[in-house]
Design an enzyme around this catalytic site. Structure first.
Site, PDB file in Angstrom:
ATOM      1  N   HIS A  60      -2.462  12.076  32.939  1.00  0.00           N
ATOM      2  CA  HIS A  60      -2.673  13.511  32.762  1.00  0.00           C
ATOM      3  C   HIS A  60      -2.154  14.181  34.030  1.00  0.00           C
ATOM      4  O   HIS A  60      -2.469  13.738  35.144  1.00  0.00           O
ATOM      5  CB  HIS A  60      -4.161  13.841  32.642  1.00  0.00           C
ATOM      6  CG  HIS A  60      -4.822  13.319  31.413  1.00  0.00           C
ATOM      7  ND1 HIS A  60      -5.071  14.104  30.318  1.00  0.00           N
ATOM      8  CD2 HIS A  60      -5.304  12.081  31.112  1.00  0.00           C
ATOM      9  CE1 HIS A  60      -5.693  13.376  29.380  1.00  0.00           C
ATOM     10  NE2 HIS A  60      -5.841  12.145  29.843  1.00  0.00           N
ATOM     11  N   ASN A 117      -7.232   8.001  32.731  1.00  0.00           N
ATOM     12  CA  ASN A 117      -8.466   7.431  32.181  1.00  0.00           C
ATOM     13  C   ASN A 117      -8.150   6.023  31.691  1.00  0.00           C
ATOM     14  O   ASN A 117      -7.134   5.817  31.015  1.00  0.00           O
ATOM     15  CB  ASN A 117      -8.982   8.287  31.022  1.00  0.00           C
ATOM     16  CG  ASN A 117      -9.414   9.656  31.469  1.00  0.00           C
ATOM     17  OD1 ASN A 117      -9.994   9.815  32.539  1.00  0.00           O
ATOM     18  ND2 ASN A 117      -9.129  10.675  30.668  1.00  0.00           N
ATOM     19  N   HIS A 127      -1.260   6.626  29.689  1.00  0.00           N
ATOM     20  CA  HIS A 127      -0.759   7.978  29.965  1.00  0.00           C
ATOM     21  C   HIS A 127      -1.367   8.510  31.245  1.00  0.00           C
ATOM     22  O   HIS A 127      -2.500   8.207  31.581  1.00  0.00           O
ATOM     23  CB  HIS A 127      -1.079   8.941  28.818  1.00  0.00           C
ATOM     24  CG  HIS A 127      -2.515   8.925  28.376  1.00  0.00           C
ATOM     25  ND1 HIS A 127      -3.042   7.930  27.586  1.00  0.00           N
ATOM     26  CD2 HIS A 127      -3.536   9.783  28.619  1.00  0.00           C
ATOM     27  CE1 HIS A 127      -4.315   8.173  27.352  1.00  0.00           C
ATOM     28  NE2 HIS A 127      -4.654   9.282  27.975  1.00  0.00           N
TER      29      HIS A 127
HETATM   30  P1  5GP Z   1      -7.540  10.274  27.143  1.00  0.00           P
HETATM   31  O1  5GP Z   1      -8.986  10.654  26.890  1.00  0.00           O
HETATM   32  O2  5GP Z   1      -7.129   9.105  26.299  1.00  0.00           O
HETATM   33  O3  5GP Z   1      -7.247  10.087  28.607  1.00  0.00           O
HETATM   34  O4  5GP Z   1      -6.679  11.543  26.748  1.00  0.00           O
HETATM   35  C1  5GP Z   1      -6.006  11.675  25.540  1.00  0.00           C
HETATM   36  C2  5GP Z   1      -5.412  13.066  25.520  1.00  0.00           C
HETATM   37  O5  5GP Z   1      -4.519  13.124  24.446  1.00  0.00           O
HETATM   38  C3  5GP Z   1      -6.441  14.187  25.317  1.00  0.00           C
HETATM   39  O6  5GP Z   1      -6.364  15.097  26.409  1.00  0.00           O
HETATM   40  C4  5GP Z   1      -6.028  14.828  23.992  1.00  0.00           C
HETATM   41  O7  5GP Z   1      -6.177  16.224  23.978  1.00  0.00           O
HETATM   42  C5  5GP Z   1      -4.565  14.415  23.876  1.00  0.00           C
HETATM   43  N1  5GP Z   1      -4.094  14.286  22.510  1.00  0.00           N
HETATM   44  C6  5GP Z   1      -4.703  13.632  21.485  1.00  0.00           C
HETATM   45  N2  5GP Z   1      -3.975  13.708  20.366  1.00  0.00           N
HETATM   46  C7  5GP Z   1      -2.852  14.404  20.697  1.00  0.00           C
HETATM   47  C8  5GP Z   1      -1.701  14.809  19.941  1.00  0.00           C
HETATM   48  O8  5GP Z   1      -1.542  14.536  18.757  1.00  0.00           O
HETATM   49  N3  5GP Z   1      -0.759  15.523  20.619  1.00  0.00           N
HETATM   50  C9  5GP Z   1      -0.887  15.845  21.939  1.00  0.00           C
HETATM   51  N4  5GP Z   1       0.107  16.538  22.498  1.00  0.00           N
HETATM   52  N5  5GP Z   1      -1.960  15.475  22.667  1.00  0.00           N
HETATM   53  C10 5GP Z   1      -2.930  14.772  22.049  1.00  0.00           C
END
Ligand code: 5GP
Length: 122
Positions: free
Chosen positions: A106, A91, A104
Site C-alpha cells: 500500500h 499487511n 502488495h
Molecule cells: P490488504 O488488507 O490485503 O492489505 O488490502 C487489500 C486492499 O485491496 C484493500 O485496501 C482493498 O480496498 C483493495 N481491493 C480489494 N479489492 C479490490 C479491487 O477489486 N480493486 C482494487 N483496485 N482494490 C481492491
C-alpha cells in the site's frame, strides 16, 4: 500457503477485472485502491504469483525484487509524493490482516498521515 489463482489481484493481472492503472512494467502493476484510505492510496503488486511479502522475499528472483522496489520508489516519485513524504505498508498474513493473498504494497500519501498505527492492546 499455496497461491490462489482466483484472488482478486490475479484477476486484475489477467485483465478479467478492471483497475485504475498508475504504472506497469515487466514485473510490476500499480493501481488505485478501490476503497482509498487516504488522498493517494495506490497498490503496487508484482506480476509473479506470490502470496505475501514473506513469500516474495523468499522466492522471487533478484530481478523481480529489484524491479519491484525500484518501481515502487518511481511510482511514489511520479505521483509527486517525495517532497512531503508518504507511507508504504505490506499487511502480511493473519496477524497483519492481509485480505488479498497476492503480495502488495500500500502506498499512502497526499496528506499528513499521523503517527504509526498502534496495534490493539493485548
Ligand atoms: P490488504 O488488507 O490485503 O492489505 O488490502 C487489500 C486492499 O485491496 C484493500 O485496501 C482493498 O480496498 C483493495 N481491493 C480489494 N479489492 C479490490 C479491487 O477489486 N480493486 C482494487 N483496485 N482494490 C481492491
Amino acid at each position: 500457503m499455496a497461491y490462489d489463482d482466483n484472488n482478486i489481484f490475479a484477476k486484475i493481472l489477467r485483465g478479467e477485472i478492471p483497475c485504475n492503472k498508475v504504472y506497469e512494467d515487466d514485473h510490476v502493476l500499480a493501481f488505485h485502491d478501490i476503497q482509498p484510505q487516504t488522498k493517494v492510496h495506490v497498490l503496487v503488486i508484482p506480476k509473479g504469483a506470490y502470496v505475501s511479502f514473506a513469500d516474495f522475499s523468499e522466492q522471487a528472483s533478484e530481478a523481480e525484487i529489484t524491479g519491484f522496489f525500484r518501481a515502487a520508489g518511481k511510482i511514489a516519485k511520479d505521483l509527486g509524493l517525495n517532497g512531503d513524504g508518504y507511507r508504504i505498508l505490506a499487511n502480511t498474513g493473519a496477524h497483519g490482516h492481509q485480505e488479498v493473498p497476492h503480495f502488495h504494497l500500500h502506498l499512502f500519501g497526499g496528506q499528513p498521515l499521523g503517527r504509526m498505527i498502534k496495534p490493539p492492546r493485548v
